[in-house]
Design a protein around this motif. Sequence first.
Motif, short mmCIF file in Angstrom:
data_model
loop_
_atom_site.label_atom_id
_atom_site.label_comp_id
_atom_site.label_asym_id
_atom_site.label_seq_id
_atom_site.Cartn_x
_atom_site.Cartn_y
_atom_site.Cartn_z
N ALA A 123 0.86 -1.18 0.00
CA ALA A 123 0.00 0.00 0.00
C ALA A 123 0.90 1.23 0.00
CB ALA A 123 -0.89 0.01 1.23
N PRO A 124 0.40 2.33 -0.55
CA PRO A 124 1.22 3.55 -0.56
C PRO A 124 1.19 4.26 0.79
CG PRO A 124 -0.89 3.96 -1.61
CD PRO A 124 -0.87 2.50 -1.27
N CYS A 154 5.02 5.18 -3.05
CA CYS A 154 4.93 3.73 -3.19
C CYS A 154 5.53 3.02 -1.98
CB CYS A 154 5.66 3.31 -4.46
SG CYS A 154 5.84 1.52 -4.64
N GLY A 155 4.79 2.05 -1.45
CA GLY A 155 5.28 1.24 -0.34
C GLY A 155 5.74 -0.14 -0.77
N CYS A 156 5.25 -0.60 -1.94
CA CYS A 156 5.60 -1.95 -2.39
C CYS A 156 6.93 -1.99 -3.11
CB CYS A 156 4.50 -2.52 -3.28
SG CYS A 156 4.42 -1.83 -4.94
N THR A 199 6.54 0.07 -8.10
CA THR A 199 5.90 1.02 -9.00
C THR A 199 6.78 1.33 -10.21
OG1 THR A 199 4.98 3.26 -9.19
CG2 THR A 199 6.82 2.99 -7.68
N CYS A 208 3.10 5.92 -6.08
CA CYS A 208 2.26 4.74 -6.31
C CYS A 208 1.60 4.82 -7.69
CB CYS A 208 1.19 4.68 -5.22
SG CYS A 208 -0.04 3.39 -5.45
N ASP A 209 1.62 3.72 -8.42
CA ASP A 209 0.93 3.66 -9.72
C ASP A 209 -0.09 2.52 -9.74
OD1 ASP A 209 2.43 1.36 -9.93
OD2 ASP A 209 3.30 1.85 -11.90
N GLY A 210 -0.35 1.96 -8.57
CA GLY A 210 -1.35 0.90 -8.48
C GLY A 210 -0.78 -0.51 -8.62
N THR A 211 0.51 -0.62 -8.91
CA THR A 211 1.12 -1.93 -9.09
C THR A 211 0.95 -2.82 -7.86
OG1 THR A 211 2.75 -1.06 -10.65
CG2 THR A 211 3.33 -3.12 -9.55
N HIS A 212 0.90 -2.20 -6.67
CA HIS A 212 0.78 -3.00 -5.44
C HIS A 212 -0.43 -3.94 -5.49
CE1 HIS A 212 -1.72 0.60 -4.60
NE2 HIS A 212 -2.48 -0.29 -4.00
S1 FES Z 1 2.36 0.97 -3.17
FE1 FES Z 1 3.70 0.39 -4.81
S2 FES Z 1 2.50 0.75 -6.59
FE2 FES Z 1 1.19 1.30 -4.93
#
Ligand code: FES
Length: 80
Positions: free
Chosen positions: A11-12, A62-64, A67, A73-77
């Motif tokens: 999650a971002p 971005c936390g994952c 991205t 964050c681009d939604g990749t998570h």
């Molecule tokens: S947290 Fe990495 S793409 Fe959303």
Amino acid sequence: MSEDVVIARKAPYKVEMKAGEKYFWCACGRSATQPFCDGAHKAVGMRPVIVTADEDKTAWFCGCKHTAGRPFCDGTHGTL
Ligand code: FES
């Protein structure tokens, strides 16, 4: 992308950015001060991504760490 990247969280992080301030986004996923760099990358030879805010704004970092639009964050998570 380096295979040494670890997911900090899927999650971002919401960040209130201030105009003119620099932000050091943790790219390796190992920082204890997410979403920002704390120097933990040195163990794996990576570097943070540095971004300067052009205006005061709310941003989602971005936390994952997967991205395509680093550091944001681009939604990749949602696909991990
Ligand atoms: S947290 Fe990495 S793409 Fe959303």
